[in-house]
Write an enzyme that holds these catalytic residues in place. Structure first.
Site, short mmCIF file in Angstrom:
data_model
loop_
_atom_site.label_atom_id
_atom_site.label_comp_id
_atom_site.label_asym_id
_atom_site.label_seq_id
_atom_site.Cartn_x
_atom_site.Cartn_y
_atom_site.Cartn_z
N ARG A 166 -10.78 -0.07 15.31
CA ARG A 166 -10.68 0.73 14.08
C ARG A 166 -11.68 0.11 13.11
NH1 ARG A 166 -4.78 1.36 11.36
NH2 ARG A 166 -5.45 -0.57 10.39
N LYS A 188 0.85 -1.20 0.00
CA LYS A 188 0.00 0.00 0.00
C LYS A 188 0.88 1.25 0.00
CE LYS A 188 -0.23 -0.07 5.06
NZ LYS A 188 -1.04 -0.47 6.23
N ASP A 244 11.94 23.07 -0.69
CA ASP A 244 12.70 22.38 -1.74
C ASP A 244 14.16 22.13 -1.38
OD1 ASP A 244 10.42 22.98 -3.51
OD2 ASP A 244 11.17 25.03 -3.31
N CYS A 293 13.48 23.92 4.18
CA CYS A 293 12.52 24.67 3.37
C CYS A 293 11.74 23.70 2.48
CB CYS A 293 13.26 25.69 2.51
SG CYS A 293 14.45 26.67 3.44
N TYR A 351 15.63 30.25 6.52
CA TYR A 351 14.52 31.07 7.06
C TYR A 351 14.61 31.25 8.57
CZ TYR A 351 12.03 30.49 2.61
OH TYR A 351 11.66 30.50 1.30
N ARG A 362 0.81 -10.69 7.01
CA ARG A 362 0.72 -9.47 6.20
C ARG A 362 1.82 -8.47 6.58
NH1 ARG A 362 -4.47 -9.53 8.48
NH2 ARG A 362 -3.85 -7.61 9.53
N HIS A 399 -6.84 -7.26 12.67
CA HIS A 399 -5.58 -6.50 12.70
C HIS A 399 -5.24 -6.18 14.16
CE1 HIS A 399 -2.40 -4.20 10.88
NE2 HIS A 399 -2.85 -3.02 11.26
C1 LIG Z 1 -0.38 -1.59 6.83
C2 LIG Z 1 -1.01 -2.86 7.19
C3 LIG Z 1 -0.24 -4.02 7.41
C4 LIG Z 1 1.26 -4.01 7.45
O1 LIG Z 1 1.67 -3.51 8.70
P1 LIG Z 1 3.24 -3.38 9.10
O2 LIG Z 1 3.20 -3.00 10.52
O3 LIG Z 1 3.79 -2.33 8.21
O4 LIG Z 1 3.83 -4.71 8.85
C5 LIG Z 1 -0.91 -5.20 7.62
N1 LIG Z 1 -2.25 -5.25 7.65
C6 LIG Z 1 -3.02 -4.16 7.47
C7 LIG Z 1 -4.49 -4.27 7.53
C8 LIG Z 1 -2.42 -2.93 7.25
O5 LIG Z 1 -3.19 -1.84 7.09
#
Ligand SMILES: *Cc1c(COP(=O)(O)O)cnc(C)c1O
Length: 375
Positions: free
Chosen positions: A135, A37, A315, A313, A266, A223, A167
């Site tokens: 969540r 992602k 850039d 800054c 700055y 994941r 999660h």
């Molecule tokens: C981003 C995400 C992950 C990966 O998490 P990490 O901590 O970067 O390994 C896994 N599952 C879901 C649903 C996520 O949103």
């Protein structure tokens, strides 16, 4: 050198492969879903996905359907799950491109079912249960109704329950009791679904931290995201022999001598203590160098670390090199794997009080990604 971009993120696909293999070993019998992602956490979703698949990952994970379709558009045919989509999403396109979808409530599940009918095929869904993160996902009290609705969809051929998932909320410390409580609730929710008649769904819960430290959380599929990129959100990156994949570099735009007492950038938040060389680095907060790095973060210039002088800054920012010789075009490194003595992202994270994730996903589109290693 003339054709080289002034600022670039060098990304080692060998490091991604190494990290994927390490995660695969840690996952035991579970398969690995490479989470790509946010454009592969800023590293480039497509090249990272290809490297991870070549190293043994068998699934890809994205937040949005757009991200999943971009992988399909690049010709990647591996299973992809997209998990963050609300009412009115491009379900039909996703289903037609074999993108697995997550549902955490019956209304969304019904939308996906109707889109499957329009697409003329069966949608693969992963039912998401909220085991305590608070969540997304289905509250435990509504889990039986969601499972029931999904089974009805299986019976009429619109849906196939391909996964059951949740999660973790405090996986950076997987031995946190809240994490273990989530593990128990997830197991119970999956068993409930099995008793209700869900067959062959892959169960997945673990992110990077849980994959590396909590084997009982690995179930059928893990994941990992941040660890693929060789990073750990907060602790030292050496944990578990991960190799940071990204190194952020730039070539000095200008070098000039200034007298002692010269205010820099700055607001003159920095002032030279003696006659000095100032060097201009063409990276700023538009490129993802946090503003908080001003007067704080280290940058590597021909073998030594120099703290950023004054404010960052949009850039550019300035380094006070003192007597260190330097010339326009010289390469500086903001962070890298640390193998040549350059600062690591862990050092930046320590000094800035953020997490590695926030910095790498923030590296801007203007910074050219250059890939090294086997594609
Ligand atoms: C981003 C995400 C992950 C990966 O998490 P990490 O901590 O970067 O390994 C896994 N599952 C879901 C649903 C996520 O949103």
């Amino acid at each position: 050198m003339s054709d080289e971009p002034a600022a670039l993120a060098r990304i080692s696909l060998d490091a991604v492969r190494h990290n994927t293999q390490l995660l695969r070993r840690r996952a035991g019998r579970a398969d690995v879903m490479a989470v790509v992602k946010a454009d592969g956490y800023g590293h480039g979703a497509v090249p990272v996905a290809r490297a991870a698949l070549a190293a043994g990952a068998t699934w890809l994970g994205t937040a949005t359907i757009d991200e999943a379709l971009r992988l399909r558009g690049a010709g990647i045919g591996a299973p992809v799950l997209s998990w963050l989509n609300g009412p009115g999403s491009a379900w039909q396109t996703a289903i037609a491109h074999d993108v697995d979808l997550s549902a955490g409530d019956t209304a969304l599940l019904a939308e996906i079912g109707r889109a499957a009918i329009r697409a003329g095929t069966t949608a693969r869904v992963h039912l998401k249960v909220d085991t305590g993160l608070g969540r997304g996902g289905c509250p435990l009290a509504q889990w039986p109704a969601l499972v029931d609705a999904a089974l009805k969809g299986e019976a009429d051929g619109t849906l196939r329950v391909a996964g059951l998932w949740s999660h973790l909320g405090s996986a950076d410390d997987p031995h946190d009791p809240r994490c273990l409580a989530q593990l128990d609730l997830f197991r119970a929710a999956a068993e409930f679904a099995g008793r209700a008649g869900v067959r062959g769904a892959v169960r997945h819960l673990a992110n990077s931290a849980a994959t590396l430290t909590l084997p009982e959380a690995c179930f059928d599929l893990v994941r990992p995201g941040i660890a693929l990129y060789g990073l750990w959100p907060e602790e030292p990156l050496t944990a578990a022999d991960l190799r940071p994949a990204m190194s952020l570099r730039a070539r000095l735009t200008q070098v000039k001598r200034v007298p002692a007492g010269q205010g820099v950038s700055y607001g003159h938040a920095y002032r030279t203590a003696r006659d000095s060389r100032l060097a201009l680095v063409p990276l700023g907060y538009a490129d993802g160098v946090p503003r908080a790095a001003g007067n704080t973060a280290p940058v590597w210039v021909s073998g030594t670390w120099h703290r950023i002088a004054g404010r960052v800054c949009m850039d550019q920012f300035v380094l006070d090199l003192g007597d260190t010789p330097a010339a326009p075009g010289d390469e500086v490194v903001l962070f890298g794997a640390g193998l040549d003595g350059e600062p690591t992202l862990a050092e930046w994270v320590r000094r800035l009080g953020t997490i590695a994730n926030e910095i790498v996903v923030g590296i801007g589109a203007r910074v050219t990604r250059v890939y090294t290693g086997q594609p």
